[in-house]
Every structure is written in C-alpha cells, then in structure tokens.
Design a protein around this motif. Structure first.
Motif, PDB file in Angstrom:
ATOM      1  N   GLU A  32       0.785  -1.231   0.000  1.00  0.00           N
ATOM      2  CA  GLU A  32       0.000   0.000   0.000  1.00  0.00           C
ATOM      3  C   GLU A  32       0.817   1.281   0.000  1.00  0.00           C
ATOM      4  O   GLU A  32       0.242   2.367   0.024  1.00  0.00           O
ATOM      5  N   GLY A  33       2.133   1.180  -0.042  1.00  0.00           N
ATOM      6  CA  GLY A  33       2.943   2.382   0.047  1.00  0.00           C
ATOM      7  C   GLY A  33       3.663   2.773  -1.229  1.00  0.00           C
ATOM      8  O   GLY A  33       4.509   3.662  -1.217  1.00  0.00           O
ATOM      9  N   LEU A  34       3.340   2.122  -2.349  1.00  0.00           N
ATOM     10  CA  LEU A  34       4.043   2.421  -3.594  1.00  0.00           C
ATOM     11  C   LEU A  34       3.604   3.753  -4.177  1.00  0.00           C
ATOM     12  O   LEU A  34       2.417   4.066  -4.240  1.00  0.00           O
ATOM     13  N   ILE A  35       4.576   4.507  -4.603  1.00  0.00           N
ATOM     14  CA  ILE A  35       4.318   5.766  -5.298  1.00  0.00           C
ATOM     15  C   ILE A  35       4.878   5.605  -6.696  1.00  0.00           C
ATOM     16  O   ILE A  35       6.053   5.262  -6.879  1.00  0.00           O
ATOM     17  N   ARG A  36       4.052   5.824  -7.691  1.00  0.00           N
ATOM     18  CA  ARG A  36       4.502   5.694  -9.084  1.00  0.00           C
ATOM     19  C   ARG A  36       5.574   6.728  -9.378  1.00  0.00           C
ATOM     20  O   ARG A  36       5.455   7.892  -9.017  1.00  0.00           O
ATOM     21  N   HIS A  37       6.634   6.245 -10.017  1.00  0.00           N
ATOM     22  CA  HIS A  37       7.786   7.089 -10.334  1.00  0.00           C
ATOM     23  C   HIS A  37       8.447   6.509 -11.563  1.00  0.00           C
ATOM     24  O   HIS A  37       8.355   5.308 -11.821  1.00  0.00           O
ATOM     25  N   GLU A  38       9.131   7.322 -12.312  1.00  0.00           N
ATOM     26  CA  GLU A  38       9.767   6.851 -13.557  1.00  0.00           C
ATOM     27  C   GLU A  38      10.796   5.756 -13.307  1.00  0.00           C
ATOM     28  O   GLU A  38      11.098   4.968 -14.195  1.00  0.00           O
ATOM     29  N   ASN A  39      11.340   5.692 -12.104  1.00  0.00           N
ATOM     30  CA  ASN A  39      12.346   4.674 -11.790  1.00  0.00           C
ATOM     31  C   ASN A  39      11.763   3.425 -11.138  1.00  0.00           C
ATOM     32  O   ASN A  39      12.505   2.525 -10.773  1.00  0.00           O
ATOM     33  N   LEU A  40      10.444   3.373 -10.976  1.00  0.00           N
ATOM     34  CA  LEU A  40       9.812   2.199 -10.370  1.00  0.00           C
ATOM     35  C   LEU A  40       9.935   1.016 -11.320  1.00  0.00           C
ATOM     36  O   LEU A  40       9.760   1.146 -12.522  1.00  0.00           O
ATOM     37  N   ASP A  41      10.224  -0.139 -10.768  1.00  0.00           N
ATOM     38  CA  ASP A  41      10.362  -1.355 -11.560  1.00  0.00           C
ATOM     39  C   ASP A  41       9.114  -1.568 -12.423  1.00  0.00           C
ATOM     40  O   ASP A  41       7.988  -1.476 -11.912  1.00  0.00           O
ATOM     41  N   PRO A  42       9.293  -1.858 -13.699  1.00  0.00           N
ATOM     42  CA  PRO A  42       8.141  -2.064 -14.588  1.00  0.00           C
ATOM     43  C   PRO A  42       7.183  -3.152 -14.105  1.00  0.00           C
ATOM     44  O   PRO A  42       5.980  -3.069 -14.350  1.00  0.00           O
ATOM     45  N   ASN A  43       7.678  -4.147 -13.408  1.00  0.00           N
ATOM     46  CA  ASN A  43       6.798  -5.188 -12.877  1.00  0.00           C
ATOM     47  C   ASN A  43       5.841  -4.634 -11.828  1.00  0.00           C
ATOM     48  O   ASN A  43       4.715  -5.093 -11.704  1.00  0.00           O
ATOM     49  N   LEU A  44       6.293  -3.648 -11.073  1.00  0.00           N
ATOM     50  CA  LEU A  44       5.419  -3.044 -10.074  1.00  0.00           C
ATOM     51  C   LEU A  44       4.438  -2.071 -10.716  1.00  0.00           C
ATOM     52  O   LEU A  44       3.349  -1.842 -10.196  1.00  0.00           O
ATOM     53  N   LEU A  45       4.803  -1.518 -11.860  1.00  0.00           N
ATOM     54  CA  LEU A  45       3.899  -0.611 -12.567  1.00  0.00           C
ATOM     55  C   LEU A  45       2.684  -1.336 -13.134  1.00  0.00           C
ATOM     56  O   LEU A  45       1.677  -0.709 -13.457  1.00  0.00           O
ATOM     57  N   LYS A  46       2.755  -2.657 -13.237  1.00  0.00           N
ATOM     58  CA  LYS A  46       1.635  -3.446 -13.742  1.00  0.00           C
ATOM     59  C   LYS A  46       0.470  -3.494 -12.755  1.00  0.00           C
ATOM     60  O   LYS A  46      -0.648  -3.795 -13.128  1.00  0.00           O
ATOM     61  N   HIS A  47       0.747  -3.218 -11.490  1.00  0.00           N
ATOM     62  CA  HIS A  47      -0.269  -3.309 -10.446  1.00  0.00           C
ATOM     63  C   HIS A  47      -1.027  -1.989 -10.317  1.00  0.00           C
ATOM     64  O   HIS A  47      -0.531  -0.943 -10.721  1.00  0.00           O
ATOM     65  N   PRO A  48      -2.203  -2.035  -9.723  1.00  0.00           N
ATOM     66  CA  PRO A  48      -2.981  -0.806  -9.539  1.00  0.00           C
ATOM     67  C   PRO A  48      -2.194   0.225  -8.726  1.00  0.00           C
ATOM     68  O   PRO A  48      -1.351  -0.143  -7.905  1.00  0.00           O
ATOM     69  N   PRO A  49      -2.475   1.498  -8.958  1.00  0.00           N
ATOM     70  CA  PRO A  49      -1.795   2.539  -8.165  1.00  0.00           C
ATOM     71  C   PRO A  49      -1.984   2.296  -6.669  1.00  0.00           C
ATOM     72  O   PRO A  49      -3.041   1.868  -6.230  1.00  0.00           O
ATOM     73  N   GLY A  50      -0.940   2.529  -5.917  1.00  0.00           N
ATOM     74  CA  GLY A  50      -1.018   2.379  -4.470  1.00  0.00           C
ATOM     75  C   GLY A  50      -0.417   1.107  -3.931  1.00  0.00           C
ATOM     76  O   GLY A  50      -0.108   1.030  -2.758  1.00  0.00           O
ATOM     77  N   GLY A  51      -0.233   0.094  -4.746  1.00  0.00           N
ATOM     78  CA  GLY A  51       0.379  -1.117  -4.235  1.00  0.00           C
ATOM     79  C   GLY A  51      -0.238  -2.390  -4.774  1.00  0.00           C
ATOM     80  O   GLY A  51      -1.039  -2.366  -5.704  1.00  0.00           O
TER      81      GLY A  51
END
Length: 83
Positions: A32-51
């Motif tokens: 629940e603590g993920l913040i979208r950022h250009e350096n975020l791993d692409p695998n984590l970007l596949k998940h809904p915003p927020g975690g």
C-alpha cells in the motif's frame, strides 16, 4: 544478478536505506505504500496505483513463506539473533 532470498528473515534492516526492520513492514510498503515514479520497476507498474492490494491473510502468508527460507544450519548465531 538477482540476490538470493535465503535467510531473508535474518538480514534486516531492509530496503536500500534500511528504513524497515521487519519483513511485515516491507510487505506492507509494497502492498500500500508504492508511489509511481519513472524509476519504479516495470513489474510493479503493472499493479494498480497504491500497491499490490494483498489481503491481510495474503500478506501474512507471504511473510510466513519468506521465513521458511531461513537455513538455520547456514546462519551464524551471532549474526542472526537465533539461539
């Protein structure tokens, strides 16, 4: 090279800056603590915003699984806090 998860339960503090002391805190951060950022791993970007959106039971199961990866015969009692 991908680091091993062997003995992950006894290698805290966690994250690049040591901000988390427990695996529970790490899982909660990714849940629940993920913040979208250009350096975020692409695998984590596949998940809904927020975690990841894991249930509390799934979070507990993930931490329990990670703890099974501890090899007591490999861990030094002095470095792990194990008896």
């Amino acid at each position: 090279m991908t680091p091993s998860l062997r003995n992950i339960a006894v290698t805290g503090p966690y994250m690049h800056d040591g901000r988390f002391d427990t695996l529970e805190e790490v899982v909660a951060h990714y849940n629940e603590g993920l913040i979208r950022h250009e350096n975020l791993d692409p695998n984590l970007l596949k998940h809904p915003p927020g975690g990841l959106g894991l249930s509390s039971n799934d979070q507990e199961a993930l931490v329990a699984f990670l703890k099974t990866l501890t090899d007591d015969s490999f861990v030094s009692p002095l470095s792990s806090g194990l008896p």
